[in-house]
Motif scaffolding. Structure first.
Motif, PDB file in Angstrom:
ATOM      1  N   HIS A 149      33.137  87.800  29.667  1.00  0.00           N
ATOM      2  CA  HIS A 149      33.939  88.287  30.772  1.00  0.00           C
ATOM      3  C   HIS A 149      34.436  89.698  30.463  1.00  0.00           C
ATOM      4  O   HIS A 149      34.512  90.104  29.298  1.00  0.00           O
ATOM      5  CB  HIS A 149      35.151  87.365  30.991  1.00  0.00           C
ATOM      6  CG  HIS A 149      34.791  85.960  31.323  1.00  0.00           C
ATOM      7  ND1 HIS A 149      34.083  85.620  32.461  1.00  0.00           N
ATOM      8  CD2 HIS A 149      35.030  84.787  30.679  1.00  0.00           C
ATOM      9  CE1 HIS A 149      33.925  84.306  32.505  1.00  0.00           C
ATOM     10  NE2 HIS A 149      34.478  83.785  31.426  1.00  0.00           N
ATOM     11  N   ASP A 150      34.785  90.425  31.487  1.00  0.00           N
ATOM     12  CA  ASP A 150      35.390  91.743  31.289  1.00  0.00           C
ATOM     13  C   ASP A 150      36.690  91.587  30.496  1.00  0.00           C
ATOM     14  O   ASP A 150      37.531  90.749  30.824  1.00  0.00           O
ATOM     15  CB  ASP A 150      35.683  92.404  32.641  1.00  0.00           C
ATOM     16  CG  ASP A 150      34.412  92.781  33.393  1.00  0.00           C
ATOM     17  OD1 ASP A 150      33.368  92.923  32.726  1.00  0.00           O
ATOM     18  OD2 ASP A 150      34.473  92.925  34.629  1.00  0.00           O
ATOM     19  N   GLY A 151      36.840  92.392  29.452  1.00  0.00           N
ATOM     20  CA  GLY A 151      38.052  92.330  28.650  1.00  0.00           C
ATOM     21  C   GLY A 151      38.139  91.130  27.739  1.00  0.00           C
ATOM     22  O   GLY A 151      39.204  90.838  27.196  1.00  0.00           O
ATOM     23  N   GLN A 152      37.035  90.440  27.550  1.00  0.00           N
ATOM     24  CA  GLN A 152      37.054  89.229  26.722  1.00  0.00           C
ATOM     25  C   GLN A 152      37.376  89.560  25.267  1.00  0.00           C
ATOM     26  O   GLN A 152      36.866  90.523  24.709  1.00  0.00           O
ATOM     27  CB  GLN A 152      35.688  88.543  26.803  1.00  0.00           C
ATOM     28  CG  GLN A 152      35.579  87.267  25.987  1.00  0.00           C
ATOM     29  CD  GLN A 152      34.280  86.527  26.300  1.00  0.00           C
ATOM     30  OE1 GLN A 152      33.961  86.273  27.446  1.00  0.00           O
ATOM     31  NE2 GLN A 152      33.527  86.183  25.262  1.00  0.00           N
ATOM     32  N   LEU A 153      38.234  88.752  24.666  1.00  0.00           N
ATOM     33  CA  LEU A 153      38.606  88.925  23.269  1.00  0.00           C
ATOM     34  C   LEU A 153      37.791  87.987  22.384  1.00  0.00           C
ATOM     35  O   LEU A 153      37.307  86.949  22.842  1.00  0.00           O
ATOM     36  CB  LEU A 153      40.094  88.635  23.075  1.00  0.00           C
ATOM     37  CG  LEU A 153      41.068  89.487  23.898  1.00  0.00           C
ATOM     38  CD1 LEU A 153      42.501  89.034  23.638  1.00  0.00           C
ATOM     39  CD2 LEU A 153      40.905  90.965  23.595  1.00  0.00           C
ATOM     40  N   GLU A 154      37.655  88.370  21.117  1.00  0.00           N
ATOM     41  CA  GLU A 154      36.952  87.548  20.132  1.00  0.00           C
ATOM     42  C   GLU A 154      37.968  86.958  19.171  1.00  0.00           C
ATOM     43  O   GLU A 154      38.822  87.670  18.635  1.00  0.00           O
ATOM     44  CB  GLU A 154      35.951  88.402  19.360  1.00  0.00           C
ATOM     45  CG  GLU A 154      35.164  87.632  18.308  1.00  0.00           C
ATOM     46  CD  GLU A 154      33.777  87.211  18.771  1.00  0.00           C
ATOM     47  OE1 GLU A 154      33.132  86.432  18.045  1.00  0.00           O
ATOM     48  OE2 GLU A 154      33.347  87.676  19.840  1.00  0.00           O
ATOM     49  N   GLY A 155      37.888  85.668  18.961  1.00  0.00           N
ATOM     50  CA  GLY A 155      38.789  85.002  18.035  1.00  0.00           C
ATOM     51  C   GLY A 155      38.104  84.663  16.726  1.00  0.00           C
ATOM     52  O   GLY A 155      36.960  84.205  16.730  1.00  0.00           O
ATOM     53  N   ILE A 156      38.775  84.916  15.625  1.00  0.00           N
ATOM     54  CA  ILE A 156      38.245  84.613  14.288  1.00  0.00           C
ATOM     55  C   ILE A 156      39.329  83.869  13.504  1.00  0.00           C
ATOM     56  O   ILE A 156      40.511  84.199  13.600  1.00  0.00           O
ATOM     57  CB  ILE A 156      37.842  85.888  13.524  1.00  0.00           C
ATOM     58  CG1 ILE A 156      36.753  86.655  14.275  1.00  0.00           C
ATOM     59  CG2 ILE A 156      37.357  85.544  12.115  1.00  0.00           C
ATOM     60  CD1 ILE A 156      35.403  85.993  14.265  1.00  0.00           C
TER      61      ILE A 156
END
Length: 338
Positions: A149-156
């Motif tokens: 998605h637009d502006g999607q964040l990645e979680g780690i």
């Protein structure tokens, strides 16, 4: 993909030869023809694709493109030299030995490849009972890791390097100071104890994976190493350190696919479950009596078997999107749709 050539899911054809693309440098493709699963059956389905669809030779489908590419190459070589003879299970196994299907659809895969090589799917199109099968055998299926998605964040997640430790200071400030990092949180329980290598300690969310990994590396953690029991034999010893004491047993993970049944604990040993035993007290009484009487019907021993963990090859990932107060979540499952 695995990045180690283990699973075979990323197999492509390079000048007609199957290659695990995760091990192939980009320069190795220079001036060569590269065919992915999307290039197989473009005008009409390949016999192997039709056979996979009809013989249920897939489940989550994440490994299916690699199987299709390798099996199609094997099929074409086989038909060119052996005609419509049916290959043996051993011959198919050798051809597909570099591929893993963690869902366990191997029997369907063997059957499908044999049927395709035997000419059973040389005819026209088919209608598969699996409504998502065509997408999976042609590489057009969408998985959670394909959703962006637009502006999607990645979680780690920051995970423990210790088998058993008490986490002291957990400083998230260095991670939050990195541009592009939106959040950093602790995942520790109240006792701040990690009980296995890989236990979650903290998590970050950032604009992309590279930034998230940098944030994880920036987190400052201090820990006190605690006694650990590595392996089943060590954990079963009378003097082994207890991983889950009485107050924390509810935190023990359930590795079965169903709910855990009630069972007694003794140090690190849980079970057996009385819920699946026939009159357990009577059985224990009989065993003790038979042991004293040296009854020949009583057989005692230690039996070992390999551990099996049923986990599909599809990455366990989740993508969430908020639109006002509406939340849409894409979660990895083996289901078609939910």
């Amino acid at each position: 993909m695995c990045g180690a050539g283990v699973c075979g899911a990323c197999t492509v054809l390079v000048d007609g030869a199957p290659v695990a693309s995760c091990l192939m440098p980009a320069r190795a493709a220079m001036d060569k023809s590269v065919t992915t699963v999307e290039g197989i059956g473009t005008e009409k389905l390949h016999p192997v694709q039709k056979a996979f669809m009809m013989h249920d030779a897939l489940q989550c489908g994440f490994c299916t493109p690699g199987f299709i590419v390798e099996a199609a190459a094997f099929h074409d070589r086989w038909r060119a030299t052996k005609g419509s003879a049916t290959p043996s299970r051993e011959e198919i196994g050798v051809a597909l030995s570099g591929h893993l299907c963690r869902c366990g659809a191997y029997d369907g895969i063997f059957t499908a490849v044999a049927a395709a090589c035997g000419g059973q799917f040389d005819g026209g199109d088919i209608v598969s009972p699996r409504i998502e099968a065509r997408d999976k055998v042609t590489g057009s299926a969408k998985y959670t890791v394909d959703i962006h998605h637009d502006g999607q964040l990645e979680g780690i997640i920051l995970r423990s390097q210790e088998a058993h430790a008490r986490i002291g200071d957990l400083n998230l400030a260095p991670a939050l100071a990195i541009p592009g990092v939106n959040a950093a949180i602790s995942l520790l329980g109240e006792d701040r104890i990690v009980r296995y290598v890989g236990a979650p300690i903290a998590a970050v969310a950032a604009k992309d994976r590279k930034t998230a990994l940098a944030a994880i590396a920036a987190i400052k953690v201090s820990s006190e190493r605690l006694p650990s029991a590595i392996g089943l034999d060590e954990a079963r010893k009378p003097d082994a350190p207890v991983v889950f004491d009485k107050a924390n047993r509810k935190k023990a993970g359930n590795v079965s696919e169903g709910g855990g049944a009630p069972a007694p604990w003794k140090a690190n040993i849980r079970g057996p479950s009385a819920a699946f035993s026939q009159k357990p007290k009577q059985v224990r009484s009989w065993v003790e009596g038979a042991r004293q009487e040296k009854n020949p019907l009583l057989v005692e021993g230690t039996f070992r078997t390999g551990t099996q963990s049923h986990a599909c090859l599809e990455p366990h990932a989740t993508v969430a999107r908020f639109d006002g107060d509406r939340l849409t979540v894409h979660a990895s499952t083996q289901a078609v749709f939910h």
